[in-house]
Design an enzyme around this catalytic site. Structure first.
Site, short mmCIF file in Angstrom:
data_model
loop_
_atom_site.label_atom_id
_atom_site.label_comp_id
_atom_site.label_asym_id
_atom_site.label_seq_id
_atom_site.Cartn_x
_atom_site.Cartn_y
_atom_site.Cartn_z
N THR A 102 -58.97 -4.71 -56.08
CA THR A 102 -58.35 -4.48 -54.63
C THR A 102 -58.57 -5.24 -53.52
OG1 THR A 102 -58.34 -1.98 -55.39
CG2 THR A 102 -58.47 -2.71 -52.95
N LYS A 177 -52.15 0.30 -52.88
CA LYS A 177 -53.69 0.70 -53.12
C LYS A 177 -54.30 1.20 -51.69
CE LYS A 177 -57.63 1.63 -55.18
NZ LYS A 177 -58.51 0.50 -56.11
N LYS A 245 -65.18 -2.28 -48.18
CA LYS A 245 -64.24 -3.42 -48.18
C LYS A 245 -62.83 -2.98 -48.15
CE LYS A 245 -63.41 -4.93 -52.00
NZ LYS A 245 -62.31 -4.55 -53.03
#
Lengths: 303, 303
Positions: A102, A177, A245
């Site tokens: 990701t 995502k 993140k």
């Protein structure tokens, strides 16, 4: 675009919690796998099962038909693809490059363009489903890039996931995502605050879970992570530092669209606190620890 | 405690979105139902199917073995049970009183004590599963009160729900419902912010839902409410004004335990804004409207 051979020469970079399980499924599917990981020990089970070792991410790509990467942070993705000696400087034209990390949609587009310039095909194909989904080959895989490349790769992706959906041009997999992570931010704060309420009041948490998991509050986090919280097992399915993140990327992208996401912003802050408290390598369900710290139990009774 | 007769004389107060469907299942189970609702028209389908009409909540209880209430707010619950001429002043000793409204745990305990003083048995039995769950008799029912009363009532509750769990003494059903609502607050902000992100970026929302509903972001709200949002259908499964009330109760109870729930507090504020914007009678998934208002689409394109 040429169809893939029946026995594909696969390069795999990144054999952490998720990557090792996913790579194992590809290997079990009969393909020839070459692996690289920063910590070699984590690749050992794959090597024992017959995988070849390469000494760098670039070397993984040398004879590969397809290269998968599943690393940690955008800077790692940038390094393994774009640095001198990296995948893009070693792989052959025609090679398919699949980043399952990701990462930032902008980085996915950058890699896609750099690959195109060298006659390679890049897909962004991040996944959801956690360690359980990776182990059971039941991941959801959301894919951005050229549709033709996506279609040629379906047999391999099918070894790792059960829901494999083409989402649009380069970066669309990563954006999807982000949508996934935004939902999870919500389910996670909901589940952790709910359990904290139940514990503080002294409810029978197992009975509570039995009641609420089957109704309108039902969610993956409640089914899969609440039982781990109840056992005070904060081992990572998915690392706090990775989730921080991801949320940062989503907030940056949203800001670029002049879009305020107050729920996501709050959850990101609480996870930032959790990481500051030393829990970056814990599982995301450790969020309850930051919430506990916020309102210390007046009786100081560990439950 | 006497076992219930095979054909129970049931009194039912409150035939709104949820109550009408639930009462219909009890009636279809062959029991003799007497109903009261503030707006008589909403009870008409039940009357057409053979239910008797009573002119007040108290009158519903006159010959009843069991009285169910499914009304709106704590003040309504207080009124139908505790006001002069209310259920507690009319029902016979031995009668079982079941409040299925989501209300304050303290009020549930107050009614339980008042009932006990008159030889009646009170349960708090709030539900989850929304209008879909009510219609399909697949509700989750979380019950507080005496265990013996709970057990005697299982055959009736079984007509309305699929997960029926005893949670502890009076008020425990309501506390469990609070745990349920806290999770939903999280899932709802997550789902609405996620969809908003998808729309603003221009993703194919149906493909996104296909990808993210099956992974770690999977939740009831995503499966059941996201498609309604996508059709811009904000009809109520569950009213915004009721959810605002539930979250207020949970925040009050948490404050009493010196427990900060920052996620719940934020979602409560956003729903308070949504209600202020005139959406009190919309479904809870209308939360996306308040988020849209927060960051107006720069192109002013309705999607």
């Amino acid at each position: 675009m040429q169809p893939l051979p029946q026995r594909v020469r696969v390069g795999w970079v990144g054999t952490g919690v998720m990557g090792a399980a996913m790579c194992g499924h590809v290997q079990a599917g009969g393909h020839a796998v070459t692996v690289f990981n920063r910590t070699r020990a984590k690749a050992q089970p794959l090597l024992d099962a017959g995988a070849r070792w390469a000494d760098s991410a670039g070397e993984v790509a040398r004879d590969a038909d397809v290269v998968f990467t599943m690393v940690g942070f955008p800077k790692d993705v940038r390094e393994v693809y774009l640095d001198p000696g990296g995948i893009l400087s070693v792989a052959r034209p025609g090679c398919i490059l699949v980043d399952m990390t990701t990462t930032a949609p902008t980085l996915a587009r950058e890699i896609h363009e750099a690959a195109q310039a060298k006659g390679m095909h890049a897909l962004d194909a991040p996944v959801s489903g956690g360690d359980v989904g990776a182990r059971e080959a039941r991941l959801s895989i959301m894919v951005g890039g050229e549709r033709e490349t996506f279609e040629s790769l379906l047999p391999l992706l099918g070894l790792m996931g059960k829901s494999i959906v083409y989402q649009g041009p380069a970066g669309a997999g990563q954006h999807t995502k982000m949508c996934n992570q935004i939902v999870i931010a919500g389910t996670m704060i909901g589940v952790c605050e709910s359990l904290l309420y139940a514990y503080r009041f002294g409810l029978d948490v197992e009975a509570v879970l039995q009641s609420i998991s089957g109704g309108a509050a039902g969610c993956w986090s409640l089914t899969n992570l609440a039982p781990r919280i109840h056992k005070r097992n904060f081992d990572p399915g998915f690392f706090v530092e990775h989730f921080v993140k991801d949320m940062r990327i989503a907030l940056d992208e949203a800001a670029r669209m002049s879009l305020a996401l107050p729920g996501l912003a709050l959850v990101h802050q609480l996870y930032t606190a959790l990481q500051a408290q030393g829990h970056g390598k814990s599982g995301t369900h450790a969020l309850i620890l930051a919430l506990e710290k916020l309102s210390p139990n007046p009786d100081d009774v560990p439950y």
